[in-house]
Design a protein around this motif. Structure first.
Motif, mmCIF file in Angstrom:
data_model
loop_
_atom_site.group_PDB
_atom_site.id
_atom_site.type_symbol
_atom_site.label_atom_id
_atom_site.label_comp_id
_atom_site.label_asym_id
_atom_site.label_seq_id
_atom_site.Cartn_x
_atom_site.Cartn_y
_atom_site.Cartn_z
ATOM 1 N N HIS A 240 -9.966 -13.880 45.480
ATOM 2 C CA HIS A 240 -11.361 -13.654 45.081
ATOM 3 C C HIS A 240 -12.180 -13.109 46.232
ATOM 4 C CE1 HIS A 240 -15.624 -14.672 44.506
ATOM 5 N NE2 HIS A 240 -15.384 -14.475 43.221
ATOM 6 N N ASP A 241 -12.039 -13.701 47.416
ATOM 7 C CA ASP A 241 -12.843 -13.265 48.563
ATOM 8 C C ASP A 241 -12.432 -11.879 49.049
ATOM 9 O OD1 ASP A 241 -14.432 -15.469 48.534
ATOM 10 O OD2 ASP A 241 -13.697 -16.339 50.403
ATOM 11 N N VAL A 242 -11.140 -11.584 49.014
ATOM 12 C CA VAL A 242 -10.703 -10.245 49.420
ATOM 13 C C VAL A 242 -11.264 -9.204 48.457
ATOM 14 C CG1 VAL A 242 -8.721 -8.725 49.757
ATOM 15 C CG2 VAL A 242 -8.617 -11.089 50.539
ATOM 16 N N VAL A 243 -11.113 -9.472 47.174
ATOM 17 C CA VAL A 243 -11.622 -8.520 46.178
ATOM 18 C C VAL A 243 -13.141 -8.414 46.270
ATOM 19 C CG1 VAL A 243 -11.836 -8.045 43.712
ATOM 20 C CG2 VAL A 243 -9.662 -8.862 44.638
ATOM 21 N N LEU A 244 -13.817 -9.530 46.535
ATOM 22 C CA LEU A 244 -15.274 -9.512 46.664
ATOM 23 C C LEU A 244 -15.710 -8.606 47.810
ATOM 24 C CD1 LEU A 244 -18.036 -10.584 45.776
ATOM 25 C CD2 LEU A 244 -17.677 -12.564 47.290
ATOM 26 N N THR A 245 -14.938 -8.590 48.886
ATOM 27 C CA THR A 245 -15.231 -7.705 50.024
ATOM 28 C C THR A 245 -15.330 -6.256 49.562
ATOM 29 O OG1 THR A 245 -14.101 -9.182 51.577
ATOM 30 C CG2 THR A 245 -14.392 -6.887 52.260
ATOM 31 N N PHE A 246 -14.337 -5.810 48.808
ATOM 32 C CA PHE A 246 -14.308 -4.421 48.353
ATOM 33 C C PHE A 246 -15.265 -4.193 47.187
ATOM 34 C CE2 PHE A 246 -9.799 -5.227 49.860
ATOM 35 C CZ PHE A 246 -10.091 -4.830 51.150
ATOM 36 N N HIS A 247 -15.446 -5.206 46.362
ATOM 37 C CA HIS A 247 -16.415 -5.130 45.255
ATOM 38 C C HIS A 247 -17.827 -4.882 45.788
ATOM 39 C CE1 HIS A 247 -18.447 -6.362 41.475
ATOM 40 N NE2 HIS A 247 -19.264 -7.028 42.277
ATOM 41 N N ASN A 248 -18.192 -5.602 46.839
ATOM 42 C CA ASN A 248 -19.526 -5.427 47.421
ATOM 43 C C ASN A 248 -19.708 -4.006 47.955
ATOM 44 O OD1 ASN A 248 -20.212 -8.076 46.875
ATOM 45 N ND2 ASN A 248 -19.815 -8.816 48.953
ATOM 46 N N ALA A 249 -18.695 -3.519 48.664
ATOM 47 C CA ALA A 249 -18.782 -2.175 49.237
ATOM 48 C C ALA A 249 -18.909 -1.116 48.153
ATOM 49 C CB ALA A 249 -17.554 -1.892 50.100
ATOM 50 N N MET A 250 -18.173 -1.280 47.060
ATOM 51 C CA MET A 250 -18.224 -0.313 45.977
ATOM 52 C C MET A 250 -19.507 -0.438 45.165
ATOM 53 S SD MET A 250 -14.214 -0.637 44.825
ATOM 54 C CE MET A 250 -14.326 0.556 43.490
ATOM 55 N N SER A 251 -20.088 -1.633 45.143
ATOM 56 C CA SER A 251 -21.348 -1.834 44.422
ATOM 57 C C SER A 251 -22.526 -1.231 45.173
ATOM 58 C CB SER A 251 -21.594 -3.332 44.188
ATOM 59 O OG SER A 251 -20.590 -3.888 43.380
ATOM 60 N N TYR A 252 -22.532 -1.418 46.503
ATOM 61 C CA TYR A 252 -23.662 -0.923 47.293
ATOM 62 C C TYR A 252 -23.584 0.585 47.517
ATOM 63 C CZ TYR A 252 -27.098 -0.451 50.992
ATOM 64 O OH TYR A 252 -28.191 -0.049 51.735
ATOM 65 N N ASN A 253 -22.392 1.090 47.719
ATOM 66 C CA ASN A 253 -22.210 2.518 47.990
ATOM 67 C C ASN A 253 -21.752 3.236 46.726
ATOM 68 O OD1 ASN A 253 -22.381 2.534 51.160
ATOM 69 N ND2 ASN A 253 -21.010 0.837 50.636
ATOM 70 N N PRO A 254 -22.415 4.283 46.321
ATOM 71 C CA PRO A 254 -22.073 4.969 45.069
ATOM 72 C C PRO A 254 -20.738 5.708 45.161
ATOM 73 C CG PRO A 254 -23.700 6.223 46.292
ATOM 74 C CD PRO A 254 -23.551 4.929 47.022
ATOM 75 N N PRO A 255 -20.124 6.001 44.027
ATOM 76 C CA PRO A 255 -18.887 6.782 44.024
ATOM 77 C C PRO A 255 -19.072 8.093 44.771
ATOM 78 C CG PRO A 255 -19.300 5.860 41.859
ATOM 79 C CD PRO A 255 -20.534 5.590 42.675
ATOM 80 N N GLY A 256 -18.076 8.458 45.531
ATOM 81 C CA GLY A 256 -18.169 9.660 46.356
ATOM 82 C C GLY A 256 -18.557 9.357 47.777
ATOM 83 N N ASN A 257 -19.263 8.240 47.986
ATOM 84 C CA ASN A 257 -19.596 7.811 49.335
ATOM 85 C C ASN A 257 -18.299 7.403 50.041
ATOM 86 O OD1 ASN A 257 -20.185 5.457 51.327
ATOM 87 N ND2 ASN A 257 -22.167 6.449 51.097
ATOM 88 N N PRO A 258 -18.117 7.785 51.312
ATOM 89 C CA PRO A 258 -16.859 7.458 52.004
ATOM 90 C C PRO A 258 -16.506 5.984 51.974
ATOM 91 C CG PRO A 258 -18.116 9.053 53.280
ATOM 92 C CD PRO A 258 -19.004 8.622 52.149
ATOM 93 N N VAL A 259 -17.502 5.111 52.131
ATOM 94 C CA VAL A 259 -17.217 3.676 52.141
ATOM 95 C C VAL A 259 -16.764 3.201 50.765
ATOM 96 C CG1 VAL A 259 -18.167 1.371 52.566
ATOM 97 C CG2 VAL A 259 -18.822 3.272 54.042
ATOM 98 N N HIS A 260 -17.383 3.754 49.724
ATOM 99 C CA HIS A 260 -16.966 3.416 48.363
ATOM 100 C C HIS A 260 -15.498 3.782 48.161
ATOM 101 C CE1 HIS A 260 -17.734 2.920 43.929
ATOM 102 N NE2 HIS A 260 -16.606 3.641 43.897
ATOM 103 N N GLU A 261 -15.131 4.976 48.591
ATOM 104 C CA GLU A 261 -13.763 5.440 48.399
ATOM 105 C C GLU A 261 -12.776 4.655 49.250
ATOM 106 O OE1 GLU A 261 -13.134 7.430 45.936
ATOM 107 O OE2 GLU A 261 -15.302 7.511 45.563
ATOM 108 N N GLN A 262 -13.190 4.280 50.466
ATOM 109 C CA GLN A 262 -12.327 3.457 51.316
ATOM 110 C C GLN A 262 -12.100 2.091 50.684
ATOM 111 O OE1 GLN A 262 -14.545 3.553 54.970
ATOM 112 N NE2 GLN A 262 -13.396 5.294 55.787
ATOM 113 N N ALA A 263 -13.174 1.505 50.150
ATOM 114 C CA ALA A 263 -13.047 0.203 49.501
ATOM 115 C C ALA A 263 -12.122 0.295 48.285
ATOM 116 C CB ALA A 263 -14.421 -0.312 49.077
#
Length: 319
Positions: free
Chosen positions: A88-111
């Motif tokens: 849950h915590d690992v997925v939450l890490t990437f979930h937060n990054a994808m939620s805050y950064n829109p698709p196409g943003n480098p961080v979103h894609e890395q997450a």
């Protein structure tokens, strides 16, 4: 796939867990180790600092931050009851990054990329590393070598057990890498902020050496537990890739080698018997005798601090 929110707080965001999870917490640690090796994971190894990153609205959008460094600390402190809590915590890490950064943003894609890699690793965790003798540094299955040492120490009486402790520590304390771990962590002021919140049972090599001199360890398990606390505390307080975290890993490796030498000298690891002269083994049924040392002497194919007054102990460096 299971959708789970942590039961402790119903307001936590629900995240979709991988279809397959690691079988146990030791496997979770290996999954995290492999995940953190990926260069793409660098953005997720530490907590987000909105001021440093120039994103002052971050906590308006992300109410439950999480990062892989925090996950590692919780793993080390055994804060996870089962693999799904870890996941849950690992997925939450990437979930937060994808939620805050829109698709196409480098961080979103890395997450997104790291989330996919986590799913793959969860389904097929890296195997427990086998490490014996001189190959110790290549990786150790969690606790396996320490347990084998306890077994071998059980072959000795209490006096000789203390002789092994003393010999191993005396050799270890002469090495430069032991210097940061010789004294208790200085928790006064800002030397080690939050240390007591993370480390509940502080331990250092100097204290262990005093205990050995006073013969306070009545069982090998008690001695080994205190030794393990030294490096597990340092690795729990300092995030992966921090110099002290890496020093603690090196300390564990060096301790293993020192113990191995001391155990051999004590006779707890019997030398393999050699064949008599003029009696070559030609029988097809002849088998090579295995050492009682098992997976600690390398002969079995199946074997396998923050700042102190005088130095950097269990903590981050001044830089």
């Amino acid at each position: 796939r299971a959708v789970r929110a942590m039961s402790e707080e119903s307001a936590l965001p629900q995240v979709e867990l991988p279809a397959s999870l690691p079988p146990d917490l030791d496997a979770c640690e290996r999954v995290l180790d492999e995940l953190a090796k990926d260069p793409v994971a660098e953005a997720f190894l530490e907590a987000v600092d909105p001021d440093k990153l120039g994103i002052p609205d971050y906590f308006k959008h992300i109410s439950h931050p999480m990062d892989l460094g925090t996950v590692r600390k919780k793993l080390a402190r055994r804060r996870y009851g089962e693999p799904k809590d870890f996941a849950h915590d690992v997925v939450l890490t990437f979930h937060n990054a994808m939620s805050y950064n829109p698709p196409g943003n480098p961080v979103h894609e890395q997450a997104k990329e790291m989330r996919a890699k986590f799913e793959t690793l969860s389904a097929s965790p890296p195997p427990a590393a086998k490490a014996v003798g001189k190959n110790w540094a290549q990786g150790v299955e969690a606790g396996r070598i320490e347990k084998e040492m306890v077994r071998l120490l059980g072959n000795l009486d209490e006096t000789n057990q203390h002789n092994v402790y003393r010999a191993a520590l005396d050799t270890l304390l002469k090495q430069d890498l032991a210097a940061p771990f010789l004294r208790p962590v200085n928790t006064e002021g800002e030397a080690a902020p939050g240390y007591s919140d993370v480390v509940k049972e502080p331990m250092d090599l100097g204290t262990i050496r005093q205990n050995v001199s006073r013969k306070l360890y009545k069982t090998p398990e008690a001695f080994m537990r205190d030794c393990c606390l030294v490096w597990t505390n340092a690795m729990a307080y300092n995030p992966q890739q921090h110099p002290v975290h890496e020093q603690a890993k090196g300390l564990r490796t060096a301790f293993g080698r020192c113990m191995l030498d001391a155990l051999k000298s004590s006779g707890a690891i019997p030398a393999a018997k050699s064949k008599s002269a003029g009696t070559p083994s030609t029988s097809k049924g002849a088998k090579r005798r295995k050492s009682d040392a098992g997976d600690i002497d390398g002969k079995s194919p199946a074997a396998k601090r923050r700042k102190s007054d005088a130095g950097d102990i269990d903590g981050k460096s001044p830089a």
